[in-house]
Design a protein around this motif. Sequence first.
Motif, PDB file in Angstrom:
ATOM      1  N   ASP A   1      22.344 -17.997   5.175  1.00 22.29           N
ATOM      2  CA  ASP A   1      20.887 -17.105   4.113  1.00 22.29           C
ATOM      3  C   ASP A   1      20.752 -18.834   3.586  1.00 22.29           C
ATOM      4  N   GLY A   2      19.636 -19.397   2.734  1.00 23.87           N
ATOM      5  CA  GLY A   2      19.975 -20.373   1.735  1.00 23.87           C
ATOM      6  C   GLY A   2      20.086 -19.412   0.562  1.00 23.87           C
ATOM      7  N   ASN A   3      20.070 -17.758   0.521  1.00 25.63           N
ATOM      8  CA  ASN A   3      20.152 -17.138  -0.999  1.00 25.63           C
ATOM      9  C   ASN A   3      21.581 -17.437  -1.201  1.00 25.63           C
ATOM     10  N   GLU A   4      22.736 -17.497   0.074  1.00 21.21           N
ATOM     11  CA  GLU A   4      24.058 -17.717  -0.094  1.00 21.21           C
ATOM     12  C   GLU A   4      24.703 -18.982  -0.440  1.00 21.21           C
ATOM     13  N   MET A   5      24.158 -20.246  -0.613  1.00 18.77           N
ATOM     14  CA  MET A   5      24.080 -20.900  -0.779  1.00 18.77           C
ATOM     15  C   MET A   5      25.471 -21.088  -1.631  1.00 18.77           C
ATOM     16  N   GLU A   6      24.686 -19.950  -3.388  1.00 22.72           N
ATOM     17  CA  GLU A   6      25.935 -20.908  -4.192  1.00 22.72           C
ATOM     18  C   GLU A   6      27.234 -20.385  -4.076  1.00 22.72           C
TER      19      GLU A   6
ATOM     20  N   ASN B   1       9.893 -17.055  -1.017  1.00 21.66           N
ATOM     21  CA  ASN B   1       8.500 -16.297  -1.816  1.00 21.66           C
ATOM     22  C   ASN B   1       7.143 -15.936  -0.635  1.00 21.66           C
ATOM     23  N   VAL B   2       7.467 -17.480   0.144  1.00 24.07           N
ATOM     24  CA  VAL B   2       6.421 -17.091   0.783  1.00 24.07           C
ATOM     25  C   VAL B   2       6.640 -15.880   2.167  1.00 24.07           C
ATOM     26  N   ARG B   3       7.746 -15.662   2.413  1.00 28.34           N
ATOM     27  CA  ARG B   3       7.786 -14.609   3.376  1.00 28.34           C
ATOM     28  C   ARG B   3       7.386 -13.536   2.698  1.00 28.34           C
ATOM     29  N   ILE B   4       7.998 -12.968   1.811  1.00 24.50           N
ATOM     30  CA  ILE B   4       6.950 -11.750   0.937  1.00 24.50           C
ATOM     31  C   ILE B   4       5.989 -12.248   0.650  1.00 24.50           C
ATOM     32  N   PHE B   5       5.104 -12.468   0.330  1.00 24.28           N
ATOM     33  CA  PHE B   5       3.626 -13.011   0.323  1.00 24.28           C
ATOM     34  C   PHE B   5       3.005 -12.748   1.400  1.00 24.28           C
ATOM     35  N   GLY B   6       3.105 -13.459   2.468  1.00 26.22           N
ATOM     36  CA  GLY B   6       2.755 -13.119   3.872  1.00 26.22           C
ATOM     37  C   GLY B   6       3.032 -11.479   4.396  1.00 26.22           C
ATOM     38  N   GLY B   7       3.880 -10.997   4.504  1.00 29.10           N
ATOM     39  CA  GLY B   7       4.302  -9.194   4.347  1.00 29.10           C
ATOM     40  C   GLY B   7       3.872  -8.765   3.641  1.00 29.10           C
ATOM     41  N   ALA B   8       3.584  -8.660   2.037  1.00 32.33           N
ATOM     42  CA  ALA B   8       2.790  -8.096   1.273  1.00 32.33           C
ATOM     43  C   ALA B   8       1.230  -8.088   1.829  1.00 32.33           C
ATOM     44  N   LEU B   9       0.647  -9.112   2.261  1.00 33.35           N
ATOM     45  CA  LEU B   9      -0.514  -9.282   2.688  1.00 33.35           C
ATOM     46  C   LEU B   9      -1.157  -8.391   3.303  1.00 33.35           C
ATOM     47  N   VAL B  10      -0.066  -8.702   4.861  1.00 34.17           N
ATOM     48  CA  VAL B  10      -0.471  -7.790   5.673  1.00 34.17           C
ATOM     49  C   VAL B  10      -0.296  -6.286   5.335  1.00 34.17           C
ATOM     50  N   LEU B  11       0.474  -6.247   4.822  1.00 33.91           N
ATOM     51  CA  LEU B  11       0.622  -4.308   3.968  1.00 33.91           C
ATOM     52  C   LEU B  11      -0.871  -4.195   3.321  1.00 33.91           C
ATOM     53  N   ALA B  12      -1.056  -5.267   2.575  1.00 35.89           N
ATOM     54  CA  ALA B  12      -2.748  -5.250   1.724  1.00 35.89           C
ATOM     55  C   ALA B  12      -3.410  -4.577   2.618  1.00 35.89           C
ATOM     56  N   LEU B  13      -3.838  -5.768   3.846  1.00 32.83           N
ATOM     57  CA  LEU B  13      -4.571  -5.714   4.407  1.00 32.83           C
ATOM     58  C   LEU B  13      -4.953  -4.053   5.402  1.00 32.83           C
ATOM     59  N   CYS B  14      -3.379  -3.793   5.860  1.00 33.28           N
ATOM     60  CA  CYS B  14      -3.384  -2.313   6.171  1.00 33.28           C
ATOM     61  C   CYS B  14      -4.009  -1.398   5.423  1.00 33.28           C
TER      62      CYS B  14
ATOM     63  N   ASP C   1      24.858 -30.346  -3.117  1.00 38.75           N
ATOM     64  CA  ASP C   1      24.559 -29.285  -2.234  1.00 38.75           C
ATOM     65  C   ASP C   1      22.610 -29.580  -3.255  1.00 38.75           C
ATOM     66  N   GLY C   2      22.383 -30.843  -3.079  1.00 37.63           N
ATOM     67  CA  GLY C   2      21.389 -30.975  -3.585  1.00 37.63           C
ATOM     68  C   GLY C   2      20.829 -30.579  -4.447  1.00 37.63           C
ATOM     69  N   GLY C   3      21.234 -29.927  -5.446  1.00 39.91           N
ATOM     70  CA  GLY C   3      21.115 -28.718  -6.978  1.00 39.91           C
ATOM     71  C   GLY C   3      19.835 -28.140  -6.976  1.00 39.91           C
ATOM     72  N   SER C   4      19.796 -28.156  -7.963  1.00 44.67           N
ATOM     73  CA  SER C   4      18.684 -27.415  -8.432  1.00 44.67           C
ATOM     74  C   SER C   4      16.956 -27.589  -7.209  1.00 44.67           C
ATOM     75  N   ASN C   5      16.768 -28.721  -6.638  1.00 47.44           N
ATOM     76  CA  ASN C   5      15.689 -28.770  -5.819  1.00 47.44           C
ATOM     77  C   ASN C   5      15.956 -27.732  -4.606  1.00 47.44           C
ATOM     78  N   THR C   6      17.492 -27.788  -4.301  1.00 47.99           N
ATOM     79  CA  THR C   6      17.311 -27.043  -3.035  1.00 47.99           C
ATOM     80  C   THR C   6      17.056 -25.887  -3.074  1.00 47.99           C
ATOM     81  N   TYR C   7      17.477 -25.428  -4.434  1.00 46.00           N
ATOM     82  CA  TYR C   7      17.682 -23.595  -4.048  1.00 46.00           C
ATOM     83  C   TYR C   7      16.362 -23.493  -5.036  1.00 46.00           C
ATOM     84  N   LEU C   8      15.311 -24.536  -5.130  1.00 44.42           N
ATOM     85  CA  LEU C   8      14.490 -24.557  -5.812  1.00 44.42           C
ATOM     86  C   LEU C   8      13.331 -23.754  -4.348  1.00 44.42           C
ATOM     87  N   LEU C   9      13.750 -25.060  -3.206  1.00 44.53           N
ATOM     88  CA  LEU C   9      13.170 -25.085  -1.601  1.00 44.53           C
ATOM     89  C   LEU C   9      13.955 -23.198  -1.276  1.00 44.53           C
ATOM     90  N   VAL C  10      14.370 -22.880  -1.270  1.00 44.71           N
ATOM     91  CA  VAL C  10      14.894 -21.827  -0.738  1.00 44.71           C
ATOM     92  C   VAL C  10      14.061 -20.342  -1.529  1.00 44.71           C
TER      93      VAL C  10
END
Length: 297
Positions: free
Chosen positions: A131-136, A167-180, A153-162
């Motif tokens: 899990d990228g959130n566990e990198m630090e 957020n992409v996954r969260i946004f996609g799930g929220a959008l599907v819920l809104a359509l439901c 570990d690539g520094g701040s850019n790596t954490y920004l990418l993670v």
Amino acid sequence: MFRRFFRHIREGFVGFVRHIGMALSSASAVTITLTLIGLFLVLTFNLGALSLEIEKSISMTAIVSYDASESMISNIEKSISSIDGISSIEFRTKDQEFDFYNETYPEMAEFNETYRESNPFHDVFLVSVEDGNEMENVKAQIERINGIDSVEDGGSNTYLLVNILKNVRIFGGALVLALCILAVYLIYNTIKITIASRETEIWIMRNVGAKNGYIRAPFLVEGIIIGVAGAIIPIALICGGYYYVYEMIGGVLMGFLTLVKPYPFAIFLALGLLGISIVVSFIGSYISVCKYLRLHR
């Protein structure tokens, strides 16, 4: 009880056929909304799978001290392996690191060979996390291991990418819920119109002593039928279209995005769309019928 159960089912089908115009109107609302839900499910699932793959491919480099012995290196590997959240560990000697650098920058290879005897590289461990959130957290634990000079570990850019991938996954799930939720609203309104047009029928049932549950049941069955009818076109369109696009492009989009294989994804997608359609239609029908019966006691 069984006779009443099948009676409600039969009345639901009769109501669907008898009021076919309104039923098709409701089914078309389900079809349009479910098609959008299906498209966003495909997009969200593929982006989610891609983001997880990218997260798993992100690795950190644990640099071993120059004076580390073979036994110390072995202990370092055991210590890293014991850390929770590690998906893979790869050890590279300093000679392998030297060769890797030459392969990465071939234009410098001839010049670099003059430094092979006094190889300036370190032995390293390439560590990937689940899990990228566990990198630090993982990085901090590795840095405390005896024999590790530093961890890159690539520094701040790596954490920004993670964070972006998360957020992409969260946004996609929220959008599907809104359509439901939108689908529930559309079904609620169309079923409400259907019920209003059958006010006399409901009034007669109440006058002969029918309870609210008895009156409500056929409308709920009808709502489920509407959901199933409205799911047929989106399932055929989305699943068939996904298989066609996958075969046409060979499963690879834009050179780096690998699509999820149609089997068994298409089967789960079809079942998911059917389930969403039935649940959404049932909820919309239930809310509409309950509200009508509550207002017209």
